[in-house]
Design a protein around this motif. Sequence first.
Motif, PDB file in Angstrom:
ATOM      1  N   GLY A 123       8.823  -7.673 -41.536  1.00 27.44           N
ATOM      2  CA  GLY A 123       9.129  -6.357 -42.053  1.00 27.44           C
ATOM      3  C   GLY A 123       9.925  -5.403 -41.591  1.00 27.44           C
ATOM      4  N   GLU A 124      10.141  -4.234 -42.276  1.00 25.34           N
ATOM      5  CA  GLU A 124      10.812  -3.124 -41.662  1.00 25.34           C
ATOM      6  C   GLU A 124      10.389  -1.730 -42.160  1.00 25.34           C
ATOM      7  OE1 GLU A 124      14.734  -4.383 -43.254  1.00 25.34           O
ATOM      8  OE2 GLU A 124      14.729  -2.694 -44.945  1.00 25.34           O
ATOM      9  N   GLY A 125      10.758  -0.793 -41.476  1.00 25.48           N
ATOM     10  CA  GLY A 125      10.310   0.663 -41.842  1.00 25.48           C
ATOM     11  C   GLY A 125      11.602   1.375 -41.926  1.00 25.48           C
ATOM     12  N   PHE A 126      11.458   2.823 -41.688  1.00 28.88           N
ATOM     13  CA  PHE A 126      12.420   3.727 -41.720  1.00 28.88           C
ATOM     14  C   PHE A 126      13.369   3.361 -40.559  1.00 28.88           C
ATOM     15  CE2 PHE A 126      11.837   6.010 -45.553  1.00 28.88           C
ATOM     16  CZ  PHE A 126      10.541   6.244 -45.680  1.00 28.88           C
ATOM     17  N   HIS A 127      12.860   3.125 -39.548  1.00 25.56           N
ATOM     18  CA  HIS A 127      13.532   2.888 -38.091  1.00 25.56           C
ATOM     19  C   HIS A 127      14.252   1.589 -37.739  1.00 25.56           C
ATOM     20  CE1 HIS A 127      12.947   7.293 -37.098  1.00 25.56           C
ATOM     21  NE2 HIS A 127      11.892   7.003 -37.764  1.00 25.56           N
ATOM     22  N   MET A 177      21.430 -18.870 -38.892  1.00 33.17           N
ATOM     23  CA  MET A 177      20.361 -18.188 -39.496  1.00 33.17           C
ATOM     24  C   MET A 177      20.956 -16.683 -40.000  1.00 33.17           C
ATOM     25  SD  MET A 177      17.528 -19.260 -36.880  1.00 33.17           S
ATOM     26  CE  MET A 177      18.552 -18.531 -35.540  1.00 33.17           C
ATOM     27  N   GLU A 178      20.461 -16.179 -40.943  1.00 28.85           N
ATOM     28  CA  GLU A 178      20.715 -14.789 -41.592  1.00 28.85           C
ATOM     29  C   GLU A 178      19.462 -13.822 -41.403  1.00 28.85           C
ATOM     30  OE1 GLU A 178      24.127 -15.207 -44.671  1.00 28.85           O
ATOM     31  OE2 GLU A 178      22.038 -14.652 -45.348  1.00 28.85           O
ATOM     32  N   LEU A 179      19.830 -12.750 -40.733  1.00 29.20           N
ATOM     33  CA  LEU A 179      18.813 -11.701 -40.549  1.00 29.20           C
ATOM     34  C   LEU A 179      19.366 -10.327 -41.444  1.00 29.20           C
ATOM     35  CD1 LEU A 179      18.506 -11.785 -36.821  1.00 29.20           C
ATOM     36  CD2 LEU A 179      17.063 -12.934 -38.351  1.00 29.20           C
ATOM     37  N   GLN A 180      18.498 -10.160 -42.178  1.00 27.09           N
ATOM     38  CA  GLN A 180      18.572  -8.924 -43.198  1.00 27.09           C
ATOM     39  C   GLN A 180      17.943  -7.600 -42.520  1.00 27.09           C
ATOM     40  OE1 GLN A 180      20.467  -9.404 -46.029  1.00 27.09           O
ATOM     41  NE2 GLN A 180      20.706  -7.008 -46.125  1.00 27.09           N
ATOM     42  N   VAL A 181      18.706  -6.699 -42.211  1.00 25.09           N
ATOM     43  CA  VAL A 181      17.999  -5.431 -41.697  1.00 25.09           C
ATOM     44  C   VAL A 181      18.679  -4.367 -42.659  1.00 25.09           C
ATOM     45  CG1 VAL A 181      18.099  -4.010 -39.611  1.00 25.09           C
ATOM     46  CG2 VAL A 181      18.136  -6.365 -39.336  1.00 25.09           C
ATOM     47  N   GLY A 182      17.835  -3.673 -43.498  1.00 24.63           N
ATOM     48  CA  GLY A 182      18.215  -2.977 -44.152  1.00 24.63           C
ATOM     49  C   GLY A 182      19.471  -3.248 -45.360  1.00 24.63           C
ATOM     50  N   SER A 183      20.432  -2.811 -45.296  1.00 24.33           N
ATOM     51  CA  SER A 183      21.415  -3.204 -46.244  1.00 24.33           C
ATOM     52  C   SER A 183      22.492  -4.163 -45.328  1.00 24.33           C
ATOM     53  CB  SER A 183      22.374  -1.946 -46.744  1.00 24.33           C
ATOM     54  OG  SER A 183      22.829  -1.040 -45.700  1.00 24.33           O
ATOM     55  N   LEU A 201       7.642 -13.772 -29.702  1.00 27.95           N
ATOM     56  CA  LEU A 201       8.234 -12.531 -29.141  1.00 27.95           C
ATOM     57  C   LEU A 201       8.684 -11.876 -30.549  1.00 27.95           C
ATOM     58  CD1 LEU A 201      10.494 -13.368 -26.326  1.00 27.95           C
ATOM     59  CD2 LEU A 201       8.254 -12.488 -26.265  1.00 27.95           C
ATOM     60  N   VAL A 202       8.574 -10.462 -30.601  1.00 23.47           N
ATOM     61  CA  VAL A 202       8.944  -9.875 -31.595  1.00 23.47           C
ATOM     62  C   VAL A 202      10.466  -9.217 -31.604  1.00 23.47           C
ATOM     63  CG1 VAL A 202       8.677  -7.717 -33.206  1.00 23.47           C
ATOM     64  CG2 VAL A 202       6.745  -9.124 -32.485  1.00 23.47           C
ATOM     65  N   MET A 203      11.192  -9.575 -32.128  1.00 21.96           N
ATOM     66  CA  MET A 203      12.677  -9.285 -32.350  1.00 21.96           C
ATOM     67  C   MET A 203      12.827  -7.735 -33.077  1.00 21.96           C
ATOM     68  SD  MET A 203      16.188 -11.091 -33.428  1.00 21.96           S
ATOM     69  CE  MET A 203      16.004 -12.332 -32.301  1.00 21.96           C
ATOM     70  N   ARG A 204      13.269  -6.765 -32.487  1.00 26.48           N
ATOM     71  CA  ARG A 204      13.231  -5.577 -33.161  1.00 26.48           C
ATOM     72  C   ARG A 204      14.894  -5.193 -33.287  1.00 26.48           C
ATOM     73  NH1 ARG A 204      11.687  -1.847 -29.979  1.00 26.48           N
ATOM     74  NH2 ARG A 204      10.921  -0.295 -31.510  1.00 26.48           N
ATOM     75  N   ILE A 205      15.162  -4.784 -34.508  1.00 31.21           N
ATOM     76  CA  ILE A 205      16.567  -4.378 -34.598  1.00 31.21           C
ATOM     77  C   ILE A 205      16.591  -2.827 -35.464  1.00 31.21           C
ATOM     78  CG2 ILE A 205      18.888  -4.726 -35.960  1.00 31.21           C
ATOM     79  CD1 ILE A 205      18.353  -7.748 -35.534  1.00 31.21           C
ATOM     80  N   VAL A 206      17.310  -1.861 -34.914  1.00 31.77           N
ATOM     81  CA  VAL A 206      17.018  -0.641 -35.263  1.00 31.77           C
ATOM     82  C   VAL A 206      18.059  -0.636 -36.522  1.00 31.77           C
ATOM     83  CG1 VAL A 206      17.730   1.713 -34.916  1.00 31.77           C
ATOM     84  CG2 VAL A 206      16.794   0.403 -33.249  1.00 31.77           C
ATOM     85  N   ARG A 207      17.692   0.004 -37.695  1.00 29.09           N
ATOM     86  CA  ARG A 207      18.204  -0.144 -38.925  1.00 29.09           C
ATOM     87  C   ARG A 207      19.366   1.165 -38.845  1.00 29.09           C
ATOM     88  NH1 ARG A 207      14.828   0.577 -44.166  1.00 29.09           N
ATOM     89  NH2 ARG A 207      17.004   0.626 -45.042  1.00 29.09           N
TER      90      ARG A 207
END
Length: 370
Positions: A38-42, A1-7, A59-65
């Motif tokens: 979704g994603e925000g600035f952080h 699976m691919e996760l897109q986080v920012g760039s 659960l929510v998986m959070r990844i910092v940009r």
Amino acid sequence: MELQVGSKTFNVSQRKLESYLSGLFQRRVNFISLRKLGEGFHNAGFLLSFRVGKRRRNLVMRIVRADTGWGHDYLGDRAAVLLLQHRLFNTAPEGTCCKSLDVAALSESGDIVSVGDASEFFDLVEEVTDKQGKPYVEDLFRIARNRSIAERDLKRCDALVEYLATLHSRKKNNPILYKRHIRDLVGHGEMLMGVVDTYPDIRTLNFTNPKEIEHIEVKAVEWRNRIKYLSHRLSRIHGDFHPFGNIRFREDDSILSLDLAREEFGEPADDVSCLSINYIFFSVWHHEGFVDPFRGLFNRFIDGYLKATGDDEIFSVIAPFYAFRGLVVTHPLYYPEMEYTKRRLMLNFITNVLNDERFDPSKVSGYLGA
């Protein structure tokens, strides 16, 4: 699976994710889905759905940009954010916050490694003894005692130039990262203001006063706003290129350079000031002025670096870095035996360099004056 986080794109193995969750819940877990919220600035958020026995869990998986600044540029920055929030979520007043279950590390191969229970991190590195390389500061103490240099000293000075010129030749296009380094120069806990805050109570010192230190800090902020847009200068740096153990020489005069710190990419003036101020400092410390042979070594190093890199612009950038390094070598806890007059010379250097529009290597003696 691919996760897109920012760039950036991450790969996660469904099988390994199930295995990780099974270990976390100590029961067999069956993966259902993972979709982006979704994603925000952080941060970016993903909804992870799975079954634990017959019960469905979300659960929510959070990844910092890493691509928007905010001091999140390095992996360690992002780990620090999540580890802090893991603790804050779970120590919030009862009923006021959701719980954080874990913090985990995602490897390049898609493996997931839990670090949520960590109480500390440690680093394992190879031992370096004096037999493998002696600190360069031993050379500087010998030069100060003998007030003379040998051919080997010139060779080693040239080797230091070559090391930095080669290191700094690796460039990176990232205006955010350059601004971060210039911001850290002033406000980082290990840099200018952080060093000031580790001084004994400045109101009690006999060689400076709060007004003078405040002036230095204000001038540093002015310099920050003058140079923070020069992102074309962003280069691979060492970050703590000083002779007290971080720079060592083997018997064949090759360099060992240890304890790279703070920034991977930044302003080359950081490294150039870190080393070159020690030629000034040792001259002041041992001879109460800027004299040979340290003056000769300083000029050889600066001229050699300029010739190797063509970076004349560095003289329009280096002043606040000299201020930071000057505050380090003037530190009363690091060098408690230094006399008042010598500390004053270094404080004069800091103030005069900050007040000049452009650093002039030929004016070092003048910068040391009141």
